[in-house]
Design a protein around this motif. Structure first.
Motif, PDB file in Angstrom:
ATOM      1  N   PHE A 166     -10.978   9.317  -0.290  1.00 30.20           N
ATOM      2  CA  PHE A 166      -9.746   8.581   0.003  1.00 30.20           C
ATOM      3  C   PHE A 166      -9.148   8.194  -1.565  1.00 30.20           C
ATOM      4  CE2 PHE A 166     -13.111   7.329   3.362  1.00 30.20           C
ATOM      5  CZ  PHE A 166     -12.297   7.523   4.566  1.00 30.20           C
ATOM      6  N   ALA A 167      -8.155   8.055  -1.244  1.00 30.11           N
ATOM      7  CA  ALA A 167      -7.441   7.771  -2.187  1.00 30.11           C
ATOM      8  C   ALA A 167      -6.246   6.473  -2.099  1.00 30.11           C
ATOM      9  CB  ALA A 167      -6.715   9.009  -2.959  1.00 30.11           C
ATOM     10  N   VAL A 168      -6.394   5.294  -2.453  1.00 24.35           N
ATOM     11  CA  VAL A 168      -5.178   4.482  -2.203  1.00 24.35           C
ATOM     12  C   VAL A 168      -4.544   3.983  -3.768  1.00 24.35           C
ATOM     13  CG1 VAL A 168      -5.458   1.877  -1.066  1.00 24.35           C
ATOM     14  CG2 VAL A 168      -7.172   3.907  -0.736  1.00 24.35           C
ATOM     15  N   LEU A 169      -3.008   4.098  -3.567  1.00 22.26           N
ATOM     16  CA  LEU A 169      -2.247   4.030  -4.361  1.00 22.26           C
ATOM     17  C   LEU A 169      -1.437   2.337  -3.540  1.00 22.26           C
ATOM     18  CD1 LEU A 169      -0.748   7.234  -5.220  1.00 22.26           C
ATOM     19  CD2 LEU A 169      -2.752   5.784  -6.416  1.00 22.26           C
ATOM     20  N   GLY A 170      -0.641   1.313  -4.534  1.00 23.67           N
ATOM     21  CA  GLY A 170       0.103   0.423  -4.580  1.00 23.67           C
ATOM     22  C   GLY A 170      -0.021  -0.574  -3.707  1.00 23.67           C
ATOM     23  N   PRO A 171      -1.513  -0.942  -3.385  1.00 22.81           N
ATOM     24  CA  PRO A 171      -1.840  -1.507  -2.306  1.00 22.81           C
ATOM     25  C   PRO A 171      -1.780  -3.443  -2.884  1.00 22.81           C
ATOM     26  CG  PRO A 171      -3.782  -1.009  -2.676  1.00 22.81           C
ATOM     27  CD  PRO A 171      -3.008   0.332  -3.973  1.00 22.81           C
ATOM     28  N   GLU A 172      -1.981  -3.669  -3.747  1.00 23.00           N
ATOM     29  CA  GLU A 172      -1.782  -4.801  -4.876  1.00 23.00           C
ATOM     30  C   GLU A 172      -1.196  -5.947  -4.776  1.00 23.00           C
ATOM     31  OE1 GLU A 172      -2.308  -2.250  -6.416  1.00 23.00           O
ATOM     32  OE2 GLU A 172      -4.593  -1.894  -7.574  1.00 23.00           O
ATOM     33  N   HIS A 173      -1.068  -6.373  -4.122  1.00 21.80           N
ATOM     34  CA  HIS A 173      -0.039  -7.734  -4.028  1.00 21.80           C
ATOM     35  C   HIS A 173       0.434  -7.428  -5.252  1.00 21.80           C
ATOM     36  CE1 HIS A 173      -0.612  -7.964  -0.174  1.00 21.80           C
ATOM     37  NE2 HIS A 173      -2.058  -8.682   0.643  1.00 21.80           N
ATOM     38  N   PRO A 174       1.447  -8.407  -5.425  1.00 27.98           N
ATOM     39  CA  PRO A 174       2.751  -8.672  -6.998  1.00 27.98           C
ATOM     40  C   PRO A 174       2.155 -10.242  -7.619  1.00 27.98           C
ATOM     41  CG  PRO A 174       3.472  -8.538  -4.682  1.00 27.98           C
ATOM     42  CD  PRO A 174       3.007  -8.785  -4.171  1.00 27.98           C
ATOM     43  N   GLU A 175       1.456  -9.646  -8.703  1.00 34.18           N
ATOM     44  CA  GLU A 175       1.200 -11.063  -9.407  1.00 34.18           C
ATOM     45  C   GLU A 175       1.953 -11.040 -10.935  1.00 34.18           C
ATOM     46  OE1 GLU A 175      -2.867 -10.729 -10.589  1.00 34.18           O
ATOM     47  OE2 GLU A 175      -3.620 -10.130  -8.360  1.00 34.18           O
ATOM     48  N   GLY A 176       2.330 -12.227 -11.140  1.00 42.83           N
ATOM     49  CA  GLY A 176       3.051 -12.542 -12.360  1.00 42.83           C
ATOM     50  C   GLY A 176       3.899 -13.309 -12.166  1.00 42.83           C
ATOM     51  N   SER A 177       4.890 -13.122 -13.221  1.00 45.36           N
ATOM     52  CA  SER A 177       6.188 -13.775 -13.016  1.00 45.36           C
ATOM     53  C   SER A 177       7.184 -13.859 -11.356  1.00 45.36           C
ATOM     54  CB  SER A 177       7.540 -13.062 -14.314  1.00 45.36           C
ATOM     55  OG  SER A 177       7.576 -11.516 -14.455  1.00 45.36           O
TER      56      SER A 177
END
Length: 220
Positions: A166-177
């Protein structure tokens, strides 16, 4: 005046002629029955192989459909491979990217996300490609209770290659500014490789599909 007798003496088939006719008839019948049996055997083999392929296609459809309607993807690979300690743990609520993983966890379409119920760790779905033991074939497994119990999806005649992933891209929620956002919709790629073993006939296969999360996840 000379007279000619046009009458001829009638006679039946000789035993040689009869034997030749019967032999030819038997040869034709045996050849026809052999062709019919062979065609029936080929048909049965094709039908059984088709049934196995349908099982494989169903697995791909099952994974694609539920992953597409799910969210909060978490991928496991390498040092972060799936283990029994992960089952029904709060870690399952944290999305994670991986380029080539052996397992994927996600919230099913009707599951409760962490922000609504942080203690709810029993509704995540898990798909994993794993061998049950050393020197045993790899299989595709499914869990709908957070990885506590698994069910094997593939038929015994389907041998999954360890290179499947399986390959998963872009699941992380935005962080930072506030200006840094999540600009990529989650994308999951499923690659299944292996062989179908049926009656001493080995048929290789290679399947790949990509699905995107149906729910909008982009936050500029």
């Amino acid at each position: 005046m000379r007279k000619y007798n046009l009458k001829t003496k009638s006679r039946g088939y000789t035993i040689i002629e009869t034997m030749i006719a019967v032999s030819l008839f038997l040869i034709i019948v045996i050849a026809g029955v052999g062709a019919l049996l062979n065609a029936n055997l080929v048909h049965n083999k094709s039908a059984n192989l088709r049934s196995i392929m349908d099982n494989l296609t169903f697995i791909m459809e099952d994974m694609s459909r539920h992953i597409r309607t799910g969210y909060n993807y978490r991928c496991y690979s390498g040092d972060n491979s799936w283990s029994e300690s992960e089952a029904q743990s709060t870690m399952l609520n944290t999305p994670r990217y991986c380029a080539r993983g052996g397992a994927i966890v996600f919230e099913e379409a009707y599951g409760l996300p962490e922000k609504l119920d942080k203690s709810n760790v029993e509704d995540q779905w898990v798909y994993k490609i794993e061998a049950p033991g050393i020197d045993q074939p790899f299989n595709i497994w499914k869990s709908n209770d957070g990885g506590k119990n698994f069910t094997k999806l593939n038929d015994e005649s389907i041998v999954i290659d360890p290179d499947s992933y399986f390959a998963v891209l872009g699941p992380e929620h935005p962080e930072g500014s506030l200006t840094s956002g999540d600009l990529q919709q989650p994308l999951v790629t499923i690659v299944l490789k292996g062989e179908i073993h049926y009656k001493d006939v080995v048929t290789p296969f290679s399947l790949q599909t990509s699905v995107t999360q149906r729910l909008i996840d982009i936050t500029p």
